[in-house]
Design a protein around this motif. Sequence first.
Motif, PDB file in Angstrom:
ATOM      1  N   LEU A   1      40.143  40.241  63.829  1.00 25.18           N
ATOM      2  CA  LEU A   1      38.736  40.174  64.188  1.00 25.18           C
ATOM      3  C   LEU A   1      37.861  40.223  62.938  1.00 25.18           C
ATOM      4  CD1 LEU A   1      36.979  41.891  67.115  1.00 25.18           C
ATOM      5  CD2 LEU A   1      35.955  41.912  64.866  1.00 25.18           C
ATOM      6  N   ALA A   2      38.108  41.152  62.043  1.00 27.74           N
ATOM      7  CA  ALA A   2      37.280  41.285  60.837  1.00 27.74           C
ATOM      8  C   ALA A   2      37.404  40.049  59.944  1.00 27.74           C
ATOM      9  CB  ALA A   2      37.651  42.551  60.073  1.00 27.74           C
ATOM     10  N   HIS A   3      38.618  39.508  59.845  1.00 24.12           N
ATOM     11  CA  HIS A   3      38.860  38.311  59.040  1.00 24.12           C
ATOM     12  C   HIS A   3      37.976  37.157  59.509  1.00 24.12           C
ATOM     13  CE1 HIS A   3      41.088  35.362  56.721  1.00 24.12           C
ATOM     14  NE2 HIS A   3      41.519  34.743  57.811  1.00 24.12           N
TER      15      HIS A   3
ATOM     16  N   ALA B   1      51.595  37.766  56.368  1.00 25.58           N
ATOM     17  CA  ALA B   1      51.320  36.356  56.119  1.00 25.58           C
ATOM     18  C   ALA B   1      49.828  36.101  55.897  1.00 25.58           C
ATOM     19  CB  ALA B   1      51.826  35.502  57.270  1.00 25.58           C
ATOM     20  N   LEU B   2      48.998  37.001  56.358  1.00 27.31           N
ATOM     21  CA  LEU B   2      47.552  36.869  56.207  1.00 27.31           C
ATOM     22  C   LEU B   2      47.044  37.440  54.881  1.00 27.31           C
ATOM     23  CD1 LEU B   2      44.969  35.949  57.625  1.00 27.31           C
ATOM     24  CD2 LEU B   2      44.913  38.138  58.797  1.00 27.31           C
ATOM     25  N   VAL B   3      47.789  38.323  54.248  1.00 29.64           N
ATOM     26  CA  VAL B   3      47.325  39.024  53.050  1.00 29.64           C
ATOM     27  C   VAL B   3      46.874  38.087  51.928  1.00 29.64           C
ATOM     28  CG1 VAL B   3      48.060  40.571  51.173  1.00 29.64           C
ATOM     29  CG2 VAL B   3      48.440  41.215  53.561  1.00 29.64           C
ATOM     30  N   PRO B   4      47.621  37.023  51.595  1.00 30.01           N
ATOM     31  CA  PRO B   4      47.109  36.140  50.532  1.00 30.01           C
ATOM     32  C   PRO B   4      45.745  35.545  50.874  1.00 30.01           C
ATOM     33  CG  PRO B   4      49.421  35.659  50.983  1.00 30.01           C
ATOM     34  CD  PRO B   4      48.958  36.613  52.053  1.00 30.01           C
ATOM     35  N   SER B   5      45.549  35.173  52.137  1.00 28.22           N
ATOM     36  CA  SER B   5      44.270  34.621  52.570  1.00 28.22           C
ATOM     37  C   SER B   5      43.168  35.678  52.520  1.00 28.22           C
ATOM     38  CB  SER B   5      44.406  34.065  53.985  1.00 28.22           C
ATOM     39  OG  SER B   5      43.177  33.551  54.436  1.00 28.22           O
TER      40      SER B   5
ATOM     41  N   ARG C   1      45.733  39.048  43.062  1.00 29.53           N
ATOM     42  CA  ARG C   1      46.468  39.692  44.162  1.00 29.53           C
ATOM     43  C   ARG C   1      46.915  38.672  45.201  1.00 29.53           C
ATOM     44  NH1 ARG C   1      42.974  45.297  44.906  1.00 29.53           N
ATOM     45  NH2 ARG C   1      43.745  46.249  42.981  1.00 29.53           N
ATOM     46  N   ALA C   2      46.087  37.664  45.441  1.00 36.94           N
ATOM     47  CA  ALA C   2      46.464  36.602  46.380  1.00 36.94           C
ATOM     48  C   ALA C   2      47.678  35.852  45.855  1.00 36.94           C
ATOM     49  CB  ALA C   2      45.295  35.647  46.600  1.00 36.94           C
ATOM     50  N   TRP C   3      47.658  35.492  44.571  1.00 35.57           N
ATOM     51  CA  TRP C   3      48.813  34.793  43.984  1.00 35.57           C
ATOM     52  C   TRP C   3      50.061  35.656  44.061  1.00 35.57           C
ATOM     53  CZ3 TRP C   3      48.962  29.890  43.651  1.00 35.57           C
ATOM     54  CH2 TRP C   3      47.895  29.114  43.212  1.00 35.57           C
TER      55      TRP C   3
ATOM     56  N   GLY D   1      51.014  27.863  54.960  1.00 32.22           N
ATOM     57  CA  GLY D   1      51.344  28.281  53.600  1.00 32.22           C
ATOM     58  C   GLY D   1      50.853  27.294  52.562  1.00 32.22           C
ATOM     59  N   GLY D   2      51.048  26.010  52.844  1.00 27.74           N
ATOM     60  CA  GLY D   2      50.571  24.980  51.929  1.00 27.74           C
ATOM     61  C   GLY D   2      49.061  24.979  51.804  1.00 27.74           C
ATOM     62  N   GLY D   3      48.386  25.207  52.916  1.00 25.96           N
ATOM     63  CA  GLY D   3      46.923  25.259  52.895  1.00 25.96           C
ATOM     64  C   GLY D   3      46.399  26.423  52.080  1.00 25.96           C
ATOM     65  N   VAL D   4      47.034  27.590  52.218  1.00 23.03           N
ATOM     66  CA  VAL D   4      46.602  28.758  51.452  1.00 23.03           C
ATOM     67  C   VAL D   4      46.859  28.523  49.966  1.00 23.03           C
ATOM     68  CG1 VAL D   4      47.013  31.220  51.008  1.00 23.03           C
ATOM     69  CG2 VAL D   4      46.843  30.382  53.368  1.00 23.03           C
ATOM     70  N   ARG D   5      48.031  27.986  49.636  1.00 21.01           N
ATOM     71  CA  ARG D   5      48.340  27.713  48.229  1.00 21.01           C
ATOM     72  C   ARG D   5      47.343  26.713  47.624  1.00 21.01           C
ATOM     73  NH1 ARG D   5      53.432  28.017  50.639  1.00 21.01           N
ATOM     74  NH2 ARG D   5      54.671  29.772  49.874  1.00 21.01           N
TER      75      ARG D   5
END
Length: 166
Positions: free
Chosen positions: A53-55, A101-105, A129-131, A143-147
């Motif tokens: 929700l916060a995201h 899985a959400l942490v990098p985003s 930290r995201a990297w 995953g590809g989209g986040v990268r």
Amino acid sequence: MEQREVPGDAVMTRIGQAIMLLHAGDREEARNRFGVIWSEIGERGEALHRCTLAHYMADTQDDPGDELAWDLRALTAAEGLTGAMVTDTTARHRDTDAVRALVPSLHLNLAEDYMKLQRFEAARLHLDRAWNAVGVLEDDGYGGGVRAALGRMEQRMRGSAPGEGA
């Protein structure tokens, strides 16, 4: 983040409905619905609910400071779940995996927030930290989209840092 709904999870269903409104362009109605859900679950709700929700609530904000506050809430919820002792329940493992899985985003969003606020050191910290967290991502569309977004943010930061020109 792809929604991994637990059967019978009415809160996640409602969050998902508000996300659909957001993606359809109705930011105000999505913000209103997220606000109602947040008033019901608050800081003590389930970590996956609070994080998700916060995201997405952050994405409905007009003010960069408000966006930052919601993104920080999302990260705090994620850290509470991923850093907690995981019980044997399948749902708990599923929630933890979804949040990891959400942490990098989440860190990418924080880097973007800090860039908007011209707080470059904080932006760099969260981009790093995201990297560092990107290894948990699958080699799929998400995953590809986040990268790719991390790469674009890296380029923007190089052009925006004090003392550097584009």
